[in-house]
Motif scaffolding. Structure first.
Motif, PDB file in Angstrom:
ATOM      1  N   LEU A   1       0.824  -1.208   0.000  1.00 48.97           N
ATOM      2  CA  LEU A   1       0.000   0.000   0.000  1.00 48.97           C
ATOM      3  C   LEU A   1       0.859   1.259   0.000  1.00 48.97           C
ATOM      4  N   GLU A   2       1.911   1.261   0.838  1.00 45.76           N
ATOM      5  CA  GLU A   2       2.784   2.424   0.923  1.00 45.76           C
ATOM      6  C   GLU A   2       3.478   2.695  -0.408  1.00 45.76           C
ATOM      7  N   GLU A   3       3.900   1.608  -1.084  1.00 42.47           N
ATOM      8  CA  GLU A   3       4.545   1.776  -2.384  1.00 42.47           C
ATOM      9  C   GLU A   3       3.572   2.380  -3.392  1.00 42.47           C
ATOM     10  N   THR A   4       2.314   1.915  -3.321  1.00 39.81           N
ATOM     11  CA  THR A   4       1.282   2.447  -4.219  1.00 39.81           C
ATOM     12  C   THR A   4       1.067   3.934  -3.962  1.00 39.81           C
ATOM     13  N   LYS A   5       1.000   4.299  -2.675  1.00 40.52           N
ATOM     14  CA  LYS A   5       0.797   5.696  -2.301  1.00 40.52           C
ATOM     15  C   LYS A   5       1.950   6.563  -2.805  1.00 40.52           C
ATOM     16  N   LEU A   6       3.184   6.081  -2.587  1.00 41.17           N
ATOM     17  CA  LEU A   6       4.360   6.839  -2.998  1.00 41.17           C
ATOM     18  C   LEU A   6       4.383   7.028  -4.510  1.00 41.17           C
ATOM     19  N   GLY A   7       4.020   5.959  -5.229  1.00 42.41           N
ATOM     20  CA  GLY A   7       4.004   6.034  -6.690  1.00 42.41           C
ATOM     21  C   GLY A   7       2.979   7.025  -7.189  1.00 42.41           C
ATOM     22  N   LEU A   8       1.791   6.991  -6.592  1.00 43.80           N
ATOM     23  CA  LEU A   8       0.724   7.891  -7.008  1.00 43.80           C
ATOM     24  C   LEU A   8       1.049   9.338  -6.663  1.00 43.80           C
ATOM     25  N   LYS A   9       1.620   9.545  -5.464  1.00 46.62           N
ATOM     26  CA  LYS A   9       1.979  10.902  -5.060  1.00 46.62           C
ATOM     27  C   LYS A   9       3.065  11.468  -5.969  1.00 46.62           C
ATOM     28  N   SER A  10       3.999  10.603  -6.356  1.00 44.91           N
ATOM     29  CA  SER A  10       5.063  11.032  -7.257  1.00 44.91           C
ATOM     30  C   SER A  10       4.485  11.432  -8.610  1.00 44.91           C
TER      31      SER A  10
ATOM     32  N   GLU B   1     -14.519   5.666  -4.800  1.00 44.52           N
ATOM     33  CA  GLU B   1     -15.294   4.613  -4.125  1.00 44.52           C
ATOM     34  C   GLU B   1     -14.407   3.455  -3.688  1.00 44.52           C
ATOM     35  N   TYR B   2     -13.510   3.002  -4.556  1.00 46.18           N
ATOM     36  CA  TYR B   2     -12.726   1.792  -4.286  1.00 46.18           C
ATOM     37  C   TYR B   2     -11.272   2.072  -3.893  1.00 46.18           C
ATOM     38  N   GLY B   3     -10.782   3.265  -4.183  1.00 47.38           N
ATOM     39  CA  GLY B   3      -9.401   3.599  -3.862  1.00 47.38           C
ATOM     40  C   GLY B   3      -8.469   3.268  -5.019  1.00 47.38           C
ATOM     41  N   PHE B   4      -7.361   3.983  -5.083  1.00 46.09           N
ATOM     42  CA  PHE B   4      -6.417   3.817  -6.191  1.00 46.09           C
ATOM     43  C   PHE B   4      -5.730   2.457  -6.164  1.00 46.09           C
ATOM     44  N   GLN B   5      -5.470   1.937  -4.967  1.00 43.38           N
ATOM     45  CA  GLN B   5      -4.781   0.644  -4.871  1.00 43.38           C
ATOM     46  C   GLN B   5      -5.615  -0.464  -5.515  1.00 43.38           C
ATOM     47  N   LYS B   6      -6.913  -0.511  -5.181  1.00 43.43           N
ATOM     48  CA  LYS B   6      -7.773  -1.555  -5.733  1.00 43.43           C
ATOM     49  C   LYS B   6      -8.032  -1.323  -7.212  1.00 43.43           C
ATOM     50  N   CYS B   7      -8.210  -0.058  -7.604  1.00 45.78           N
ATOM     51  CA  CYS B   7      -8.490   0.243  -9.008  1.00 45.78           C
ATOM     52  C   CYS B   7      -7.305  -0.118  -9.899  1.00 45.78           C
ATOM     53  N   ALA B   8      -6.106  -0.148  -9.310  1.00 43.37           N
ATOM     54  CA  ALA B   8      -4.919  -0.508 -10.085  1.00 43.37           C
ATOM     55  C   ALA B   8      -4.985  -1.960 -10.551  1.00 43.37           C
ATOM     56  N   THR B   9      -5.835  -2.769  -9.900  1.00 47.58           N
ATOM     57  CA  THR B   9      -5.978  -4.182 -10.279  1.00 47.58           C
ATOM     58  C   THR B   9      -7.101  -4.393 -11.293  1.00 47.58           C
ATOM     59  N   PHE B  10      -7.885  -3.330 -11.572  1.00 48.81           N
ATOM     60  CA  PHE B  10      -9.007  -3.454 -12.500  1.00 48.81           C
ATOM     61  C   PHE B  10      -8.520  -3.327 -13.948  1.00 48.81           C
ATOM     62  N   ASP B  11      -9.100  -4.138 -14.818  1.00 47.65           N
ATOM     63  CA  ASP B  11      -8.851  -3.916 -16.247  1.00 47.65           C
ATOM     64  C   ASP B  11      -9.890  -2.921 -16.753  1.00 47.65           C
ATOM     65  N   SER B  12      -9.821  -2.549 -18.008  1.00 52.26           N
ATOM     66  CA  SER B  12     -10.714  -1.520 -18.554  1.00 52.26           C
ATOM     67  C   SER B  12     -12.181  -1.932 -18.496  1.00 52.26           C
ATOM     68  N   ASP B  13     -12.474  -3.218 -18.717  1.00 52.95           N
ATOM     69  CA  ASP B  13     -13.863  -3.686 -18.659  1.00 52.95           C
ATOM     70  C   ASP B  13     -14.422  -3.581 -17.248  1.00 52.95           C
ATOM     71  N   THR B  14     -13.593  -3.951 -16.264  1.00 52.91           N
ATOM     72  CA  THR B  14     -14.036  -3.882 -14.869  1.00 52.91           C
ATOM     73  C   THR B  14     -14.295  -2.435 -14.457  1.00 52.91           C
ATOM     74  N   LEU B  15     -13.391  -1.524 -14.855  1.00 54.94           N
ATOM     75  CA  LEU B  15     -13.587  -0.107 -14.557  1.00 54.94           C
ATOM     76  C   LEU B  15     -14.894   0.403 -15.143  1.00 54.94           C
ATOM     77  N   LYS B  16     -15.188  -0.021 -16.370  1.00 52.43           N
ATOM     78  CA  LYS B  16     -16.415   0.405 -17.030  1.00 52.43           C
ATOM     79  C   LYS B  16     -17.649  -0.112 -16.292  1.00 52.43           C
ATOM     80  N   LYS B  17     -17.611  -1.407 -15.887  1.00 51.01           N
ATOM     81  CA  LYS B  17     -18.743  -2.000 -15.177  1.00 51.01           C
ATOM     82  C   LYS B  17     -18.971  -1.315 -13.831  1.00 51.01           C
ATOM     83  N   GLU B  18     -17.868  -1.035 -13.107  1.00 48.69           N
ATOM     84  CA  GLU B  18     -17.993  -0.388 -11.797  1.00 48.69           C
ATOM     85  C   GLU B  18     -18.529   1.033 -11.951  1.00 48.69           C
TER      86      GLU B  18
END
Length: 209
Positions: free
Chosen positions: A1-10, A57-74
């Motif tokens: 999670l921390e790595e994800t946060k650091l990457g996104l903040k960067s 709604e889901y947070g950047f960490q979880k959304c990073a695991t979604f493919d384009s179809d999943t993002l569209k459905k959500e």
């Protein structure tokens, strides 16, 4: 999670720096078509406008695991959810408005300024504009202007009905008996000059069958 946060903040920092190079400068990155989203972990990032709600709604960490179809459905699921929530809000508002209009359309027996004393022992009298309806509903407002210019949502409505009015100890004093046939309480009022008198209010209540 921390790595994800650091990457996104960067990434967020880099985008902000890049936005300064625009001519004219675009510190909020509005010319890109992207919008700023902040998730439940406090992570902020610029994303496509139509996907903002999904990231929040889901947070950047979880959304990073979604493919384009999943993002569209959500995104579609959240759109349906938001639409239903708005329908509930609108329906509730319309019901309150209809109820208030019904109250206001019922016959007014008497209205005018009175001084009302609070229920506490050391309460003082406060001047308010009162309206008594035939169904015994007692509305009151800060002023006559408030009554005439508002949708009446600012009006306070006694949760109990006005059963009768007794003569008070003062010359212009009245005691309102509020409640129902089984349980009631007393509240002191005073008539004000150039408004309906104490006798006017007492007679108005007597008209209610």
């Amino acid at each position: 999670l921390e790595e994800t946060k650091l990457g996104l903040k960067s990434n967020f920092k880099n985008i902000k720096e890049m936005a300064k190079l625009f001519n004219p400068p675009d510190p909020n990155f509005s010319q890109s078509g992207l919008v700023l989203a902040t998730d439940m972990d406090g992570v902020s990032e610029y994303v496509s406008k139509d996907l903002k709600s999904v990231y929040e709604e889901y947070g950047f960490q979880k959304c990073a695991t979604f493919d384009s179809d999943t993002l569209k459905k959500e995104k579609e699921k959240l759109a349906i959810k938001n639409e239903k929530e708005h329908e509930v809000i609108n329906r509730t508002f319309e019901e309150k408005l209809a109820k208030q209009k019904a109250i206001n359309s019922s016959e007014t027996l008497i209205e005018g300024y009175l001084e009302k004393k609070g229920l506490d022992l050391f309460s003082k009298y406060a001047r308010r504009y009162f309206v008594l309806k035939r169904d015994r509903t007692l509305l009151y407002y800060l002023s006559k202007v408030t009554k005439e210019n508002d949708l009446d949502f600012t009006a306070s409505k006694s949760k109990d009905r006005l059963l009768r009015i007794n003569t008070g100890e003062e010359e212009n004093g009245m005691v309102f008996v509020l409640g129902n046939d089984k349980n009631n309480y007393l509240q002191n009022f005073r008539a004000i000059p150039d408004n309906p008198s104490k006798d006017d209010w007492i007679e108005a209540v007597k008209e209610i069958k």
